[in-house]
Design a protein around this motif. Sequence first.
Motif, PDB file in Angstrom:
ATOM      1  N   CYS A 348       0.809  -1.503   0.123  1.00  0.00           N
ATOM      2  CA  CYS A 348       0.486   0.033   0.116  1.00  0.00           C
ATOM      3  C   CYS A 348       0.926   1.063   0.233  1.00  0.00           C
ATOM      4  O   CYS A 348       1.749   1.545   0.546  1.00  0.00           O
ATOM      5  CB  CYS A 348      -0.902   0.545   1.138  1.00  0.00           C
ATOM      6  SG  CYS A 348      -2.068  -1.067   1.191  1.00  0.00           S
ATOM      7  N   HIS A 349       0.502   2.400  -0.620  1.00  0.00           N
ATOM      8  CA  HIS A 349       0.831   3.760  -0.151  1.00  0.00           C
ATOM      9  C   HIS A 349      -0.310   4.355   0.202  1.00  0.00           C
ATOM     10  O   HIS A 349      -1.611   4.351  -0.044  1.00  0.00           O
ATOM     11  CB  HIS A 349       1.368   3.666  -2.175  1.00  0.00           C
ATOM     12  CG  HIS A 349       1.698   5.343  -1.742  1.00  0.00           C
ATOM     13  ND1 HIS A 349       2.916   5.730  -1.182  1.00  0.00           N
ATOM     14  CD2 HIS A 349       1.398   6.981  -2.605  1.00  0.00           C
ATOM     15  CE1 HIS A 349       2.957   7.346  -1.410  1.00  0.00           C
ATOM     16  NE2 HIS A 349       2.258   7.537  -2.213  1.00  0.00           N
ATOM     17  N   HIS A 350       0.754   5.627   0.996  1.00  0.00           N
ATOM     18  CA  HIS A 350      -0.421   6.764   1.317  1.00  0.00           C
ATOM     19  C   HIS A 350      -0.349   7.977   1.846  1.00  0.00           C
ATOM     20  O   HIS A 350       0.942   7.841   1.731  1.00  0.00           O
ATOM     21  CB  HIS A 350      -1.762   5.804   2.470  1.00  0.00           C
ATOM     22  CG  HIS A 350      -0.522   6.203   3.541  1.00  0.00           C
ATOM     23  ND1 HIS A 350      -0.376   6.855   4.401  1.00  0.00           N
ATOM     24  CD2 HIS A 350       0.274   5.191   4.435  1.00  0.00           C
ATOM     25  CE1 HIS A 350       0.569   7.330   5.644  1.00  0.00           C
ATOM     26  NE2 HIS A 350       1.193   6.097   5.870  1.00  0.00           N
ATOM     27  N   ILE A 365      -5.215   6.403  -0.066  1.00  0.00           N
ATOM     28  CA  ILE A 365      -4.753   4.512   0.064  1.00  0.00           C
ATOM     29  C   ILE A 365      -5.224   4.098  -1.319  1.00  0.00           C
ATOM     30  O   ILE A 365      -5.660   3.750  -1.571  1.00  0.00           O
ATOM     31  CB  ILE A 365      -5.295   4.044   1.143  1.00  0.00           C
ATOM     32  CG1 ILE A 365      -4.888   4.479   2.462  1.00  0.00           C
ATOM     33  CG2 ILE A 365      -4.534   2.917   1.713  1.00  0.00           C
ATOM     34  CD1 ILE A 365      -5.937   4.511   3.358  1.00  0.00           C
ATOM     35  N   PHE A 366      -3.811   3.244  -1.499  1.00  0.00           N
ATOM     36  CA  PHE A 366      -3.783   2.315  -3.512  1.00  0.00           C
ATOM     37  C   PHE A 366      -3.213   1.367  -2.558  1.00  0.00           C
ATOM     38  O   PHE A 366      -1.810   1.733  -1.889  1.00  0.00           O
ATOM     39  CB  PHE A 366      -3.095   3.673  -4.074  1.00  0.00           C
ATOM     40  CG  PHE A 366      -2.912   2.511  -5.613  1.00  0.00           C
ATOM     41  CD1 PHE A 366      -4.263   2.728  -6.133  1.00  0.00           C
ATOM     42  CD2 PHE A 366      -2.118   2.384  -5.855  1.00  0.00           C
ATOM     43  CE1 PHE A 366      -4.378   2.669  -7.304  1.00  0.00           C
ATOM     44  CE2 PHE A 366      -1.790   1.238  -7.475  1.00  0.00           C
ATOM     45  CZ  PHE A 366      -3.260   1.237  -7.395  1.00  0.00           C
TER      46      PHE A 366
ATOM     47  N   SER B 249       3.506   8.055   2.560  1.00  0.00           N
ATOM     48  CA  SER B 249       3.778   6.174   3.310  1.00  0.00           C
ATOM     49  C   SER B 249       5.419   6.101   3.069  1.00  0.00           C
ATOM     50  O   SER B 249       5.764   5.009   3.849  1.00  0.00           O
ATOM     51  CB  SER B 249       3.165   4.672   3.016  1.00  0.00           C
ATOM     52  OG  SER B 249       3.224   5.201   1.357  1.00  0.00           O
ATOM     53  N   PHE B 336       0.361  11.348  -6.729  1.00  0.00           N
ATOM     54  CA  PHE B 336       0.342  10.305  -6.018  1.00  0.00           C
ATOM     55  C   PHE B 336       0.093   9.093  -6.771  1.00  0.00           C
ATOM     56  O   PHE B 336       0.409   7.985  -6.991  1.00  0.00           O
ATOM     57  CB  PHE B 336      -1.201  10.252  -5.272  1.00  0.00           C
ATOM     58  CG  PHE B 336      -1.967   9.138  -4.673  1.00  0.00           C
ATOM     59  CD1 PHE B 336      -1.280   8.935  -2.857  1.00  0.00           C
ATOM     60  CD2 PHE B 336      -2.665   8.196  -5.520  1.00  0.00           C
ATOM     61  CE1 PHE B 336      -2.236   7.859  -3.146  1.00  0.00           C
ATOM     62  CE2 PHE B 336      -3.118   7.642  -4.908  1.00  0.00           C
ATOM     63  CZ  PHE B 336      -3.131   6.668  -3.146  1.00  0.00           C
ATOM     64  N   LEU B 343       4.692   0.287  -6.442  1.00  0.00           N
ATOM     65  CA  LEU B 343       3.411  -0.633  -5.972  1.00  0.00           C
ATOM     66  C   LEU B 343       3.913  -1.879  -7.222  1.00  0.00           C
ATOM     67  O   LEU B 343       3.940  -2.818  -6.567  1.00  0.00           O
ATOM     68  CB  LEU B 343       2.409  -0.713  -5.228  1.00  0.00           C
ATOM     69  CG  LEU B 343       2.410   0.564  -3.985  1.00  0.00           C
ATOM     70  CD1 LEU B 343       0.934   0.795  -4.116  1.00  0.00           C
ATOM     71  CD2 LEU B 343       3.406   0.098  -3.029  1.00  0.00           C
TER      72      LEU B 343
END
Lengths: 422, 354
Positions: A348-350, A365-366, B249, B336, B343
């Motif tokens: 995840c990335h946020h 969030i992805f 993150s 973003f 990912l």
Amino acid sequence: MKAFFSLVFFWLSVLLSSSSYATEQAEQLFNQLKPSLYQIKLIDKASGEKSSIGSGFQISKDGIIATNYHVISSYALHPKKYRIEYLDNQGNKGRLTLKSVDVINDLALVRRDVEQDMAFFQLSQSAPHKGEQLFSLGNPHDLGMIVVPGTYNGLKKESFNERIHFTGSINSGMSGGPVVNKQAEVVGVNVATSGNSIGFLVPHDKLVNLYQAFLQIPPESIEAQMAQQLTANQDKLMTEILSSTWQAKKLGEQGSIPIIDVPFIRCWGDSNADKADALILTAVANCSLDENTYLSSRFFTGSMEIEFRTMQAKNIGANKFYHLYQQQIARAGAGNRAGKDNVTEYQCHHDLVMPDNQAINNKSIFCTRAYKKFPDLFDVLYLSASVDKDKQALVSHFTIAGINQANALAFTRKFMEAVSWQ
Amino acid sequence: MAVDYIETESIEAENIEIEDMELKNIAAEEMTTEIIIEEISKGHKLLHRHKLTKKQIHIGRDYHNDIIISDPHICPGHLSLEFVEGHWHITDHQTVNGTFVENPKQQKHNANQHKINNGDIISLGKSQLRILFSDHKVAPTLAFSPFESFIDLMRHPVALFLSMVFFTLIAGGIFYLNKPVEVNFSQLFVPAIGMALGFALWPAGVALVSHLSKQDARMMAQLGVSFAFFNLMWFSDVLESIAAFNSASNSVLPLLVMLISVALAFSLFWLNGYIGFHMTARRRIIVAASITMLLFGGGYLVQYSNKPEFNPRPQYNATIMMPSFLLAQSSSVDEFIADSSKLFDKTKKRALKE
């Protein structure tokens, strides 16, 4: 209990008398087609017992048999563990080899060895007309071959990949059996049921396409064929979704959300306006793609869910509102079923994100996980929570299963820009 | 008869003289005949201390002895120590379980006729005695550290009461914030008090342990210091949330802020040790560091051991706070998307590896 039985018998006799003509016809058809009908069994090699059963029907004189992909899916994914066998109407058994599959339409072609030309089912040239009587053949619950009369009710409107709506009881075990018209031509293949005599069939043209493609170039690897079909299908789906109009719609008092205007995405709504003691007034809109591609009993793909939620604090302060709000978004889950053998764990990335129109500020969030057997396909999950209003919140969320990177990112971008405050 | 009297008197006179001489001798040799015998536990903790100025000392279980030890494995007249020619010697009176001596230089061996050195430890039965001479070196005097004034402040009943009330109020506030339904005062008050009492178990436990190890319990000091730190930890929690809320993150900020919590925990354990136990500075640091590691590392281990083999749910940080805590600049959608696109490669690599 007795009363119940007598009622059942009463209705049965009424049904039987009204459909006695249909029964006669069905019998005739059945006797004619019997030799080309098979029960398909997957035998677990280690235990020697059958692990799943379904039906199949021969479509060529040289032994090509059509059935459902989901009947032989375990073999397709684990060819070393299983073998496929058939059982014909005379009780003869034999080996089958898997030749080609269409996972999107849940079809598979298997072949039996034949010594001489055999009788086979003719595939129809045209689609049936609404109300036409059809006959579904198959072997429900391993009880022997049966024929079920029913009615053609057109194509299911909400499905992205065409399915015939058939009014007649299809039961498990009949999967992969043919559905024929009065001329004994195949117009569909049994595939699913939603109970109460609502059945779904794969239209015959999908089978024709698969068979023609097989005759031209037989696939070299079933797994590669599946990967190619899944990729092509998500491309087709996302192209249609991304090029369709996304209508802005009001949600709650100030939220503006996109409604994707395609027939195969259906939306539902709910709110807690009736709960007087709720601290937060919530309105939810759910949209989903009515599609779930079966890959194995523990691995589905092709599904898509979209959820929007607005929240409005009633008699609480901003701090408390945000604490409760955080609990609401803490546990998002995958939209499709998949296990350790099929996918990786999510990454995840946020970040805090504000679209260029500056109409909303979100914590977004992805997350994504990769498919192990089908490279370049992923499940993605997106969750975004507005953080710019003291006592109001707008949550936007989606999951898409079995999508490639470019489509996932294109969809995410369009989605992020379409959600805002009014 | 008269002669007898005189003789007796003269003998008495002589006796007096002898006693006088003995007294002089003692005075002359006082520096060397003075002996300190410490009864110590197995962990070498002091139980009793005797300071004697006799030349012959009897040790045993019966009541004729100079030092009486009620250990059933010791004989009634177990051993004696004698000062001969400037040195002390041990005589074991053929005891059932024997007498042994050990010191830093020598292994444990039979103590009979052993010449005693400063710091020798004599084992008899299940008891141990440490022999010291009066010229034994003691550690330099410890100055009061600046912590003392902090501890004194915190153990003051008013300060202690205030920090406990503050703790309870914050606990109650957090219960209030997380309850999804309307609550009344007592529904918050009871769990908040319960939480305060639960947290009081830690300083109480430390005080109990120091009491049990024959040290000063200093319950109020432990309570005062612990609650002061518990309150600081509430603040570091808020800081952690703010950091998690305001960062992406791939930021290290939340990790840095977590170090504050680690530092606070370490300081608390260090002070607990400082208040409750006499030990060297090095040892106190090691003990505090170990407990801190146990707390944070143990928490991580528990999480790790509970982790299922495969988690079908995504693990993400969804910390959000009300807009007044929003300090950071938001990213654009482009940024973003660019970050998220990384990912795919990451999970794809993992898929190929597995």
